[in-house]
Scaffold this motif. Sequence first.
Motif, PDB file in Angstrom:
ATOM      1  N   UNK A   1       1.269   7.793  -5.974  1.00  0.00           N
ATOM      2  CA  UNK A   1       0.103   8.691  -5.980  1.00  0.00           C
ATOM      3  C   UNK A   1       0.445   9.974  -5.572  1.00  0.00           C
ATOM      4  N   UNK A   2       1.793   9.957  -5.019  1.00  0.00           N
ATOM      5  CA  UNK A   2       2.096  11.478  -4.570  1.00  0.00           C
ATOM      6  C   UNK A   2       2.554  11.715  -3.212  1.00  0.00           C
TER       7      UNK A   2
ATOM      8  N   UNK B   1       3.980  14.549   4.348  1.00  0.00           N
ATOM      9  CA  UNK B   1       2.488  14.654   4.082  1.00  0.00           C
ATOM     10  C   UNK B   1       1.609  14.260   5.067  1.00  0.00           C
ATOM     11  N   UNK B   2       0.348  14.322   5.042  1.00  0.00           N
ATOM     12  CA  UNK B   2      -0.612  14.279   5.724  1.00  0.00           C
ATOM     13  C   UNK B   2      -1.836  13.275   4.858  1.00  0.00           C
TER      14      UNK B   2
ATOM     15  N   UNK C   1      -7.043  11.595  -4.075  1.00  0.00           N
ATOM     16  CA  UNK C   1      -7.569  10.233  -4.329  1.00  0.00           C
ATOM     17  C   UNK C   1      -7.713   9.729  -2.679  1.00  0.00           C
ATOM     18  N   UNK C   2      -8.724   8.935  -2.880  1.00  0.00           N
ATOM     19  CA  UNK C   2      -9.374   7.989  -1.635  1.00  0.00           C
ATOM     20  C   UNK C   2      -8.938   6.453  -1.941  1.00  0.00           C
TER      21      UNK C   2
ATOM     22  N   UNK D   1       0.732  -1.203   0.092  1.00  0.00           N
ATOM     23  CA  UNK D   1      -0.057   0.081  -0.111  1.00  0.00           C
ATOM     24  C   UNK D   1       0.948   1.385   0.041  1.00  0.00           C
ATOM     25  N   UNK D   2       2.053   1.216   0.796  1.00  0.00           N
ATOM     26  CA  UNK D   2       3.164   2.227   0.772  1.00  0.00           C
ATOM     27  C   UNK D   2       3.318   2.457  -0.785  1.00  0.00           C
ATOM     28  N   UNK D   3       3.779   1.629  -1.564  1.00  0.00           N
ATOM     29  CA  UNK D   3       4.199   1.722  -2.915  1.00  0.00           C
ATOM     30  C   UNK D   3       3.114   2.466  -3.797  1.00  0.00           C
TER      31      UNK D   3
END
Length: 570
Positions: free
Chosen positions: A88-89, A94-95, A165-166, A81-83
């Motif tokens: 995705x930016x 970031x938050x 994105x979600x 998921x981190x990848x």
Amino acid sequence: MSAAPGRPKPARTAGEAGGSSMTRPWLKHWPRGFPHALAVPQTTLWDNLATSAARYPQRPAIVYYDSVLSYAEYLRQARALAGHLQRAGVAKGDRVLLMSQNCPQFAIGFFAVQCCGAMVVPVNAMCTAGEVDHYLEDSGARHAIAAQELLPAMEPALARGALREVVVICYADALTAPTELAVPEVVRAPRQPLAKAGCVAWAEALAGAPAAPADSQPGDLAALPYTSGTTGRPKGCMHTHASLIASSVGACLWRNLHAESVVLGVAPMFHLLGMQNALLMPVWQGATVVMLARWDAGAAAALIERYGVSVWASPPAMLIDFFAHPDAQRRDLSSLAMLNGGGAAMPEAVSAMLKERFGITYIEGYGLTETASFLHCNPMQASKRQCLGIPTFGVDSRIVDPETLAELAPGETGELVSRGAQVMQGYWRDEAANRAAFLEIDGQRYFRTGDLASMDADGYFFMRDRLKRMINVSGYKVWPAEVESMLYEHPAIHEACIVSRPDTKQGESVCAVVVLRPGQALDEAALIAWCRERMAVYKAPRAVEFRAALPKSNTGKVAWREIQEAFSRT
């Protein structure tokens, strides 16, 4: 404790509270064999997961309605998921908003954000779109991880481009084994088609290449949980890896938790009580969490018996409900060794019942979002009931006069102020709030809790009142100013005052006292329904009283204490 002959006395750990049993009377009751302060591990939250996965790859990390997630798979999915988030930016610093009921995906998402070197912004699953908008705007988050039934709260931000994105969670994806437990419908619901632009299914997000962990440091910010206050607007509490780890490591040692512990994870993980006890502490130890999406006393009893749950952190209201349930009478609960919590005092009758029938002492503690939950706790071998406990490892707490800030003597009531490694860095981008929240004593920075308390001669602290207006609904804080500001948006309301009423199940319930504008008509049911559309359900008033006018002080302010006193008697 004196040093052994011929051996130097250990140097005081950084952050250790100074003083003796005369100036810090709680030291007389300090748990034997425990240091007064801990050396906070110089790791990150991501390091902790990676270490536990290396040590115990096949151990169940999470059991979710009989479906098991191993530590090795936990780590694999978090890296995957981190990848996706990085592509995705999402970059270091970031938050990322995280919003769901308790589920394995919440935990995986939390650590995926840590892998990116970003900050988690945990959001209550009961929040409305308007409330989510505030968290997005204030934190500057442009990415979110959210459950599919909560997408309506994200859609306005997606539509106007505030969210890029979600990543969408389907709880049912985590149900990999059959179960006879009563799984909530929202958890069993199949994956819904994602027609909205900017929405990515969880399975799709995990399909790409895994991330290389960011070069994070213990002092970097890791989480931005929000808490409200007297101004009515929620504020982000800046927690580093170090402050969250200090809280987790201290809580584990104080409560004698270890890798073989089995934790019941039913307190919501978007709340610091659940985040610490069902997410951060078990990962630090490599322990197992038995998790429920929503509170279900019958399912909790079955899981305690089936998996040998030994540790349970819970607000008193949940425990009262549990032990009144028929299944708590017939199930084998003998594995339970630790019940702890806070947020409200445990009723004396319930404490006595737990001791008499189950041989368990409920260990009460005290903490806030600003202190990563764990700050004070009762010693295991010398607890006092309906008590905030004593300051824990490296924590120094004092009672001061709220006006003069002079330290008060034992037995006197004043504001509880505290310092320790688990105290937040400050409020996110709110210097005015920081100036009001911190003070300096003897060259050290102390956090003003806003709670009125006293310390007895033994060094145990007791809650007496609140300096700030706050209502405690089943452990959730409701700040009257926030609800009042929303009520003033209603076209029929001229004046509003939010107070609390005692509630045997929730501790307190929210009540509104309002004055209508001339010529306007409004009934209780309509106003409550209006509120529930605009604020989390626990904040919405459960009762409304209409008056012709509200009492005022000499300066023209609403005399809320006078109204509160009347409701406290009902």
